[in-house]
Design a protein around this motif. Structure first.
Motif, PDB file in Angstrom:
ATOM      1  N   GLN A  40       0.805  -1.222   0.000  1.00 15.28           N
ATOM      2  CA  GLN A  40       0.000   0.000   0.000  1.00 15.28           C
ATOM      3  C   GLN A  40       0.841   1.277   0.000  1.00 15.28           C
ATOM      4  O   GLN A  40       0.344   2.337   0.347  1.00 15.28           O
ATOM      5  CB  GLN A  40      -0.998   0.024   1.168  1.00 15.28           C
ATOM      6  N   ARG A  41       2.118   1.197  -0.349  1.00 14.33           N
ATOM      7  CA  ARG A  41       2.953   2.393  -0.481  1.00 14.33           C
ATOM      8  C   ARG A  41       2.660   3.043  -1.825  1.00 14.33           C
ATOM      9  O   ARG A  41       2.264   2.385  -2.783  1.00 14.33           O
ATOM     10  CB  ARG A  41       4.445   2.033  -0.444  1.00 14.33           C
ATOM     11  N   VAL A  42       2.890   4.332  -1.901  1.00 15.83           N
ATOM     12  CA  VAL A  42       2.700   5.063  -3.148  1.00 15.83           C
ATOM     13  C   VAL A  42       3.948   4.849  -3.996  1.00 15.83           C
ATOM     14  O   VAL A  42       5.067   5.113  -3.552  1.00 15.83           O
ATOM     15  CB  VAL A  42       2.459   6.557  -2.875  1.00 15.83           C
ATOM     16  N   LEU A  43       3.764   4.341  -5.220  1.00 15.05           N
ATOM     17  CA  LEU A  43       4.874   4.008  -6.112  1.00 15.05           C
ATOM     18  C   LEU A  43       4.881   4.913  -7.333  1.00 15.05           C
ATOM     19  O   LEU A  43       3.841   5.357  -7.803  1.00 15.05           O
ATOM     20  CB  LEU A  43       4.759   2.559  -6.582  1.00 15.05           C
ATOM     21  N   ALA A  44       6.077   5.139  -7.847  1.00 15.69           N
ATOM     22  CA  ALA A  44       6.243   5.894  -9.098  1.00 15.69           C
ATOM     23  C   ALA A  44       7.494   5.389  -9.791  1.00 15.69           C
ATOM     24  O   ALA A  44       8.401   4.841  -9.168  1.00 15.69           O
ATOM     25  CB  ALA A  44       6.353   7.387  -8.822  1.00 15.69           C
ATOM     26  N   LEU A  45       7.540   5.574 -11.094  1.00 15.40           N
ATOM     27  CA  LEU A  45       8.714   5.205 -11.885  1.00 15.40           C
ATOM     28  C   LEU A  45       9.610   6.427 -11.964  1.00 15.40           C
ATOM     29  O   LEU A  45       9.264   7.415 -12.614  1.00 15.40           O
ATOM     30  CB  LEU A  45       8.288   4.742 -13.277  1.00 15.40           C
ATOM     31  N   ASN A  46      10.768   6.362 -11.313  1.00 16.47           N
ATOM     32  CA  ASN A  46      11.665   7.511 -11.244  1.00 16.47           C
ATOM     33  C   ASN A  46      12.858   7.415 -12.177  1.00 16.47           C
ATOM     34  O   ASN A  46      13.556   8.395 -12.372  1.00 16.47           O
ATOM     35  CB  ASN A  46      12.164   7.707  -9.805  1.00 16.47           C
TER      36      ASN A  46
END
Length: 143
Positions: A40-46
């Motif tokens: 449930q962590r907020v993920l993004a492609l960095n």
């Protein structure tokens, strides 16, 4: 559909690899963070390199229909050339076999290029949900 796409995500926080759903792929494409289905962590492609590779997948979308059309045209031309006597039966068979072999080789390469595992990093949301709710209530109260 996601099984056919072959794009997976790897959460750096919980160290789990999972198939990305269509809405998650859309979120990555427009660079919007989303929740990990496991931790449930907020993920993004960095990673800019992976983002470029992900956006380059659009170029592979027309390979399959283009190869089907090219293969059909070449097989029909080889058949007509054999009927007209420009090719022997053996030449027409060799040409047809070569075209079908190239067709499957190109499709295999395209499928290999579309298989991708994206390393998704946990990010902190810009504002906590409580602050966003207060801002929304304040804006609605102004109207």
């Amino acid at each position: 559909m996601t099984g056919a796409i072959g794009i997976k995500g790897h959460c750096a926080h919980c160290d789990i690899t999972f198939e990305l759903k269509a809405w998650q792929l859309n979120a990555i494409a427009i660079e919007v963070p989303f929740d990990c289905p496991y931790c449930q962590r907020v993920l993004a492609l960095n990673c800019p390199r992976q983002l470029r590779h992900f956006k380059a997948l659009d170029h592979w979308a027309l390979v399959r229909p283009g190869m089907v059309a090219l293969t059909c045209v070449v097989l029909i031309v080889a058949l007509v050339a054999e009927w007209l006597g420009l090719l022997s039966v053996l030449g027409q068979f060799n040409l047809s076999s070569l075209v079908v072999l190239v067709h499957f080789a190109v499709l295999r390469y395209a499928r290999h290029q579309q298989r991708l595992t994206l390393n998704l990093q946990a990010v902190n949301p810009a504002l906590p949900i409580k602050q966003l709710a207060r801002i929304a209530c304040a804006r609605l109260g102004q109207q």
